[in-house]
Design a protein around this motif. Sequence first.
Motif, PDB file in Angstrom:
ATOM      1  N   ASN A  83       3.085  -8.917   2.123  1.00  0.00           N
ATOM      2  CA  ASN A  83       3.623 -10.334   1.648  1.00  0.00           C
ATOM      3  C   ASN A  83       2.344 -10.650   0.535  1.00  0.00           C
ATOM      4  OD1 ASN A  83       5.927 -10.136   2.826  1.00  0.00           O
ATOM      5  ND2 ASN A  83       4.974 -11.270   4.751  1.00  0.00           N
ATOM      6  N   GLN A  84       2.804 -11.762  -0.399  1.00  0.00           N
ATOM      7  CA  GLN A  84       2.029 -12.200  -1.376  1.00  0.00           C
ATOM      8  C   GLN A  84       0.875 -13.533  -0.501  1.00  0.00           C
ATOM      9  OE1 GLN A  84       1.145 -10.927  -4.250  1.00  0.00           O
ATOM     10  NE2 GLN A  84       2.523  -9.255  -4.209  1.00  0.00           N
ATOM     11  N   ALA A  85       0.406 -14.020  -1.238  1.00  0.00           N
ATOM     12  CA  ALA A  85      -0.449 -15.088  -0.544  1.00  0.00           C
ATOM     13  C   ALA A  85       0.282 -16.211  -0.620  1.00  0.00           C
ATOM     14  CB  ALA A  85      -1.721 -15.331  -1.410  1.00  0.00           C
ATOM     15  N   GLU A  86       0.086 -17.328   0.098  1.00  0.00           N
ATOM     16  CA  GLU A  86       0.827 -18.601   0.048  1.00  0.00           C
ATOM     17  C   GLU A  86       0.680 -19.211  -1.130  1.00  0.00           C
ATOM     18  OE1 GLU A  86      -0.086 -20.823   3.500  1.00  0.00           O
ATOM     19  OE2 GLU A  86       0.236 -19.156   4.918  1.00  0.00           O
ATOM     20  N   ILE A 121       6.063   3.630   0.355  1.00  0.00           N
ATOM     21  CA  ILE A 121       6.231   4.360   1.301  1.00  0.00           C
ATOM     22  C   ILE A 121       5.875   5.948   1.133  1.00  0.00           C
ATOM     23  CG2 ILE A 121       7.942   5.338   2.756  1.00  0.00           C
ATOM     24  CD1 ILE A 121       9.484   2.707   2.860  1.00  0.00           C
ATOM     25  N   ASN A 122       5.794   6.199  -0.013  1.00  0.00           N
ATOM     26  CA  ASN A 122       5.269   7.447  -0.578  1.00  0.00           C
ATOM     27  C   ASN A 122       3.813   7.581  -0.170  1.00  0.00           C
ATOM     28  OD1 ASN A 122       7.893   8.453  -1.111  1.00  0.00           O
ATOM     29  ND2 ASN A 122       7.488   7.738  -3.299  1.00  0.00           N
ATOM     30  N   THR A 123       3.083   6.416  -0.268  1.00  0.00           N
ATOM     31  CA  THR A 123       1.423   6.391  -0.213  1.00  0.00           C
ATOM     32  C   THR A 123       1.311   6.377   1.253  1.00  0.00           C
ATOM     33  OG1 THR A 123       1.312   5.016  -2.030  1.00  0.00           O
ATOM     34  CG2 THR A 123      -0.441   4.839  -0.595  1.00  0.00           C
ATOM     35  N   TYR A 124       2.356   5.595   2.033  1.00  0.00           N
ATOM     36  CA  TYR A 124       2.064   5.629   3.341  1.00  0.00           C
ATOM     37  C   TYR A 124       2.426   6.918   4.091  1.00  0.00           C
ATOM     38  CZ  TYR A 124       3.090   0.726   2.620  1.00  0.00           C
ATOM     39  OH  TYR A 124       2.924  -0.635   2.324  1.00  0.00           O
ATOM     40  N   GLN A 126      -0.607   2.128  12.339  1.00  0.00           N
ATOM     41  CA  GLN A 126      -0.766   0.496  12.159  1.00  0.00           C
ATOM     42  C   GLN A 126      -2.227   0.143  12.170  1.00  0.00           C
ATOM     43  OE1 GLN A 126       0.640  -0.948  16.170  1.00  0.00           O
ATOM     44  NE2 GLN A 126       1.874  -2.668  14.914  1.00  0.00           N
ATOM     45  N   GLU A 127      -3.150   0.832  13.060  1.00  0.00           N
ATOM     46  CA  GLU A 127      -4.480   0.357  12.980  1.00  0.00           C
ATOM     47  C   GLU A 127      -5.090   0.445  11.574  1.00  0.00           C
ATOM     48  OE1 GLU A 127      -6.176   2.316  16.062  1.00  0.00           O
ATOM     49  OE2 GLU A 127      -5.075   0.812  17.651  1.00  0.00           O
ATOM     50  N   LYS A 128      -4.871   1.809  11.085  1.00  0.00           N
ATOM     51  CA  LYS A 128      -5.847   2.160   9.842  1.00  0.00           C
ATOM     52  C   LYS A 128      -5.057   1.529   8.642  1.00  0.00           C
ATOM     53  CE  LYS A 128      -8.430   5.023  11.953  1.00  0.00           C
ATOM     54  NZ  LYS A 128      -9.738   4.675  12.017  1.00  0.00           N
ATOM     55  N   ALA A 129      -3.732   1.289   8.320  1.00  0.00           N
ATOM     56  CA  ALA A 129      -3.237   0.884   7.196  1.00  0.00           C
ATOM     57  C   ALA A 129      -3.587  -0.609   6.834  1.00  0.00           C
ATOM     58  CB  ALA A 129      -1.604   0.726   7.663  1.00  0.00           C
ATOM     59  N   GLU A 130      -3.777  -1.485   7.999  1.00  0.00           N
ATOM     60  CA  GLU A 130      -4.169  -2.767   7.363  1.00  0.00           C
ATOM     61  C   GLU A 130      -5.588  -2.689   6.895  1.00  0.00           C
ATOM     62  OE1 GLU A 130      -3.800  -5.240  10.843  1.00  0.00           O
ATOM     63  OE2 GLU A 130      -1.757  -5.018  10.673  1.00  0.00           O
ATOM     64  N   ASP A 131      -6.556  -1.859   7.117  1.00  0.00           N
ATOM     65  CA  ASP A 131      -8.037  -1.800   6.732  1.00  0.00           C
ATOM     66  C   ASP A 131      -7.947  -1.100   5.494  1.00  0.00           C
ATOM     67  OD1 ASP A 131      -8.588  -3.087   8.919  1.00  0.00           O
ATOM     68  OD2 ASP A 131      -9.065  -1.200  10.186  1.00  0.00           O
ATOM     69  N   ALA A 153      -4.899  -2.676   3.090  1.00  0.00           N
ATOM     70  CA  ALA A 153      -4.888  -4.051   2.700  1.00  0.00           C
ATOM     71  C   ALA A 153      -3.351  -4.669   2.769  1.00  0.00           C
ATOM     72  CB  ALA A 153      -5.551  -4.562   1.420  1.00  0.00           C
ATOM     73  N   VAL A 154      -2.519  -3.870   3.669  1.00  0.00           N
ATOM     74  CA  VAL A 154      -1.190  -4.529   3.930  1.00  0.00           C
ATOM     75  C   VAL A 154      -1.455  -5.553   4.895  1.00  0.00           C
ATOM     76  CG1 VAL A 154      -0.024  -2.408   3.329  1.00  0.00           C
ATOM     77  CG2 VAL A 154      -0.894  -2.893   5.733  1.00  0.00           C
ATOM     78  N   ASN A 155      -0.369  -6.376   4.937  1.00  0.00           N
ATOM     79  CA  ASN A 155      -0.270  -7.814   5.765  1.00  0.00           C
ATOM     80  C   ASN A 155       0.022  -7.282   7.187  1.00  0.00           C
ATOM     81  OD1 ASN A 155       0.464  -8.960   2.761  1.00  0.00           O
ATOM     82  ND2 ASN A 155      -0.785 -10.453   3.990  1.00  0.00           N
ATOM     83  N   LYS A 156       1.104  -6.512   7.293  1.00  0.00           N
ATOM     84  CA  LYS A 156       1.330  -6.235   8.604  1.00  0.00           C
ATOM     85  C   LYS A 156       2.517  -4.999   8.642  1.00  0.00           C
ATOM     86  CE  LYS A 156       4.070  -8.769  12.227  1.00  0.00           C
ATOM     87  NZ  LYS A 156       5.046  -9.808  12.610  1.00  0.00           N
ATOM     88  N   VAL A 157       2.078  -4.077   9.842  1.00  0.00           N
ATOM     89  CA  VAL A 157       2.703  -3.081   9.996  1.00  0.00           C
ATOM     90  C   VAL A 157       3.219  -3.210  11.470  1.00  0.00           C
ATOM     91  CG1 VAL A 157       2.696  -0.530  10.533  1.00  0.00           C
ATOM     92  CG2 VAL A 157       1.243  -1.542   8.664  1.00  0.00           C
TER      93      VAL A 157
END
Length: 262
Positions: A55-58, A75-78, A147-152, A155-159
Amino acid sequence: MEETISLEELFQVLKKKALLILMTTIAGIGLAAVVTFFLITPKYDSAAQLIVQNNQAEGANTNLQNDINGNVLLINTYKDMIKGDVVIDAVQKELQNEYQYTYSNAELKNMIEVEQAQNSQMFQIVATSPEPRKAATIANVTATTFQEKAEDVLAVNKVTITSKGVVPSKAVFPNNKLNLLIGAVVGLMLGVGLAFLTELLDKTVKDERFIIEALELPILGQVSEISKKELYENRGATAAPQGNKNEKRGSRTAPTRNRKRV
């Protein structure tokens, strides 16, 4: 001289060799069953389902449809990240430390696949293994690690893991029904081929039509077939008079022997 075979003759060959065709078909099914149930190692798969939200910033003025399209393309990147060394190395260590499962990086990459439905933000991490429980464990550990690595890293907001992998009860490989069907078809084709091959190599004269039409020779005479039973009966009939003659000779000499004794 050219030989032509009519459709009726083909059916006659198949009818005459029906037992051979049936036996080869059964043999094909039996061989396929042996290979399927005894030689091939069954494999099981388990899938963990995820969704990634970026999601984008508020306060930013964004278009929801553009956000969805962007997430689908990401998703291809994931997929690349899940099968990359960052995630696979962490999965390998956790499996070894927590579950005593020892796999190399190459083995884990071959066991893990990422599947995505068309135009969907959700995707699945599918793990395949000869052991059902290991398949579910690898799928869930890989999903948690991503789930742990993707956010770091990304830089995604939520997995979110929407569903965890469960222990499968049915193997996905091999396909038993398909293998048996293939065995039956191969056996049937082999039987039909052998039937026509044996008929083609058989050069014996089977009826008088071959002599008249193919060899163009006249028939001088015919010998009827005699069954074994008739042959034995004829032999017995010819042997019986000789036995009666010997009995008559014995009856004439018997009084002579009696007179000598007296």
